[in-house]
Design a protein around this motif. Structure first.
Motif: not given
Lengths: 510, 182
Positions: A372-374, A383-389, A462-465
């Motif tokens: 489940n992507s939040i 480096r540093g791009q964020v994925h929270w799920m 940056g740009p995100a979903q």
């Protein structure tokens, strides 16, 4: 609202069916007898169905066959040629009779039968027009539920039906509910005698004694999810036989184009057990505390994003795809719901920060690929791009590219699982600190765990979903969120345990 | 009925057949309305047909045959009910039964294409529904074994039958409407 008073949705149909199958009880026979005495249209319907029954029995009932057994050859031959089924009405008469039946059912079904269906409970409910009172018999009226929940009792089938706003519905008769929009969960104790039936613009859901949910999704069809027992779902305007028998764990979407399978969504629906908890009244002090907490948060100079979807402007300004605005965690509020692969919101931030706190209220179901992507930055390679799920083994994960370069399979995760079978609103928070090289997880305002990092780059937003991560030509699967999301907060500082606990306390629906 | 009585009626057989065929549809409808359980209906129709044949000499040809046949059928329903120990509901309310019968007979004018439509609509059923109709109506299987075969409950079978009949009726009506409008 379309007229749901179809003959096939009536008490009469069930009574006649029980009669034809030789299983009508004394009490029901008495009701049927009165209906037949009282209405010419009811007798026409009765005759139509007994004629059909006779026709279906026809070949085996042929008197020619009977007499042939006494060596009457001519009778045998002639008997087999007899047109057994004949309702010798002209077409004009047939159409007129059908129209009369619709009108007549519209008149007496709610007077005689639906009147027994009552409003059992309301939780934060607001209506267009006069609100019904608890204990009031429902029937013959269309209801527009704008906020909160209502619980209806169908005593005939011992069913409890929980309808969540926004919804439009009408009680058709003692076993039939018309749901034009919105969602419901039904718990039917006694589907053996008279099962509950739910009609929607797309579907006809016939319960056989069970627990199930129906969700009318505007523009996409009606979903049916079965938690227990058996349900028959069919298209309202479908060809004969175009229906599905669903058992526990099954889910379908019924639309004009047909019936398609879905993953079961259980958590997104509010069940009776949860409603008990949601029913605890919030005092004016509670509302003031929440408003005050929100105001402080919005004034925080470190705030990057605060999405509670409460204003129409905010919702209309949201870009993305397929998001459905549904009831939030508090009755009368709004949340974003993601149903299908590809549904998402866009959130384009431009920030690089050593400290980051991400928070959201969610209620989640399992997804096909388990993730489940939040919040996911579109890109994943810098480096540093964020994925929270919430991850497939049900734990919360915060991944920053380059954070633990050689150990991609060991991203920081919470210890506690998030997704529960019955579903409820859960508050998730994660606090990233590049300076201390830690990630901390909080669930429902309580500290869960801290993970130390070997490498902790600054977070790059940056740009995100929100609610999905879908990249063209990516080796990664569509990371959709299945469920609802409310009150997303992104702030470029760490929040401590007390702050997070206070935030959750102020905003908790329970 | 012995061989002699059969032989004595040979000359009137074609007359009887002609009369019987005229009212056979109404007889089926009547019996199925009063005693709808397939096995009961089948037995009663057969017994009625035989009784009409055996007692044809008691029929007064100057009077309409249908009321006579329905009286015989009503007696057969009663006898069958006593034998089986279950009394048909509609016979408890003869005024209602008479009303239904008389209104039904008032609608015997006009087109009779419904059986053709029924065949068409049966052809549109999905296979497991067709199997259920075949098992319940034509093979006259009990509901319990049917439920076992179809991996559902007895109640599930009844609900499906209700749905299938509704679908068939809707389909027939649609065919009639097409016929009417085309």
């Amino acid at each position: 609202m379309k007229n749901p008073n179809l003959p096939d949705g009536s008490q009469l149909e069930s009574l006649v069916a029980a009669y034809l199958d030789g299983r009508i009880g004394d009490a029901d026979w008495e009701i049927l007898r009165q209906l037949l005495h009282g209405k010419r249209e009811a007798r026409d319907y009765f005759r139509t169905m007994t004629d059909l029954h006779a026709a279906l029995l026809g070949d085996s009932l042929s008197a020619g066959e009977a007499l042939a057994s006494r060596d009457t050859e001519r009778l045998e031959k002639a008997g087999k040629e007899v047109a057994v089924f004949a309702s010798r009405r002209t077409v004009g008469v047939a159409l007129a009779a059908a129209a009369c039946l619709v009108l007549s059912l519209g008149t007496w079904s709610w007077q005689d039968a639906a009147g027994k269906v009552t409003l059992a409970r309301v939780v934060g409910a607001t209506f267009d027009g006069a609100a019904p009172a608890v204990g009031e018999r429902l029937g013959g009226r269309d209801f527009q539920l704008n906020g909160g929940f209502v619980e209806l009792r169908f005593p005939k089938c011992e069913a409890s039906v929980l309808i969540e706003a926004p919804a439009s519905f009408r009680v058709v008769d003692h076993e039939t509910l018309w749901l034009e929009r919105g969602r419901l969960t039904a718990d039917v104790k006694n589907g053996n005698e008279q099962g509950l039936r739910v009609l929607t613009p797309d579907s006809d859901v016939l319960d056989l004694g069970t627990r199930f949910a129906v969700d009318v999704v505007e523009g996409r069809g009606s979903e049916v999810h079965v938690f227990e027992g058996e349900v028959i779902a069919s298209q309202r305007e479908g060809a004969p036989g175009d229906e599905r028998s669903l058992v526990e764990g099954d889910a379908v979407r019924v639309a004009l184009s047909g019936i398609s399978n879905l993953n079961l969504r259980r958590a997104t629906f509010v069940h009776g057990e949860e409603l008990d908890r949601l029913a605890t009244p919030r005092s004016s002090a509670d509302f003031e505390a929440l408003a005050s907490a929100k105001a402080r948060m919005k004034a925080d100079p470190s705030l990057l994003a605060f999405l509670d979807f409460e204003s129409a402007d905010e919702r209309s300004a949201s870009t993305g795809h397929g998001v459905r605005w549904v009831q939030g965690r508090l009755p009368g509020t709004t949340a974003a719901e993601f149903l299908d692969p590809g549904d998402h919101l866009r959130l384009d931030l431009d920030a690089v920060t050593d400290q980051l706190t991400l928070m959201a209220w969610v209620r989640l179901d399992k997804t096909a690929n388990g993730i489940n992507s939040i919040y996911h930055t579109d890109k994943w390679g810098k480096r540093g791009q964020v994925h929270w799920m919430v991850q497939e083994d049900k734990q919360m994960r915060l991944a920053l590219f380059g954070q633990s370069a050689a150990q991609e399979s060991q991203w920081p995760e919470s210890k506690r699982a998030i997704i529960e079978d019955l579903g409820r609103w859960v508050h998730l928070a994660t606090v990233y600190d590049a300076k201390s090289a830690t990630v901390r997880f909080f669930i429902d305002g309580s500290f869960d765990s801290e993970v130390a990092l070997d490498v902790a780059p600054p977070a790059v937003l940056g740009p995100a979903q929100i609610g999905n991560w879908q990249i063209a030509n990516s080796r990664f699967d569509d990371r959709r969120l299945s469920g609802r999301l409310d009150e997303l907060v992104i702030i470029k500082r760490t929040m401590d345990a007390d702050e997070i606990a206070a935030w959750v306390e102020a905003g908790s629906p329970y | 009925m012995d061989d002699n009585s059969t032989a004595s009626r040979t000359g009137s057989r074609s007359d009887f057949l002609s009369r019987f065929l005229e009212i056979e549809t109404s007889l089926y409808r009547y019996v199925c309305a009063v005693a709808p359980v397939p096995q009961d209906a089948r037995d009663i129709v057969q017994e009625t047909a035989l009784a009409l044949w055996e007692h044809d000499d008691r029929y007064d040809p100057s009077r309409p045959f249908l009321p006579w046949a329905l009286r015989v059928a009503r007696n057969k329903v009663r006898q069958h009910a006593e034998k089986m120990g279950r009394f048909p509901r509609l016979l408890e309310d003869e005024a209602l039964l008479d009303l239904i019968v008389s209104e039904g007979e008032a609608h015997t004018i006009g087109v009779d294409g419904r059986r053709t439509h029924l065949k068409h609509c049966l052809g549109k059923l999905k296979p497991d529904h067709f199997d259920l109709i075949e098992g319940y109506y034509w093979q006259r299987k009990e509901v319990e074994p049917l439920a076992g075969e179809m991996k559902t409950t007895v109640e599930g079978i009844y609900k499906r039958l209700q749905r299938i009949r509704r679908q068939l009726e809707a389909c027939i009506r649609m065919q009639e409407e097409k016929e009417f409008t085309s």
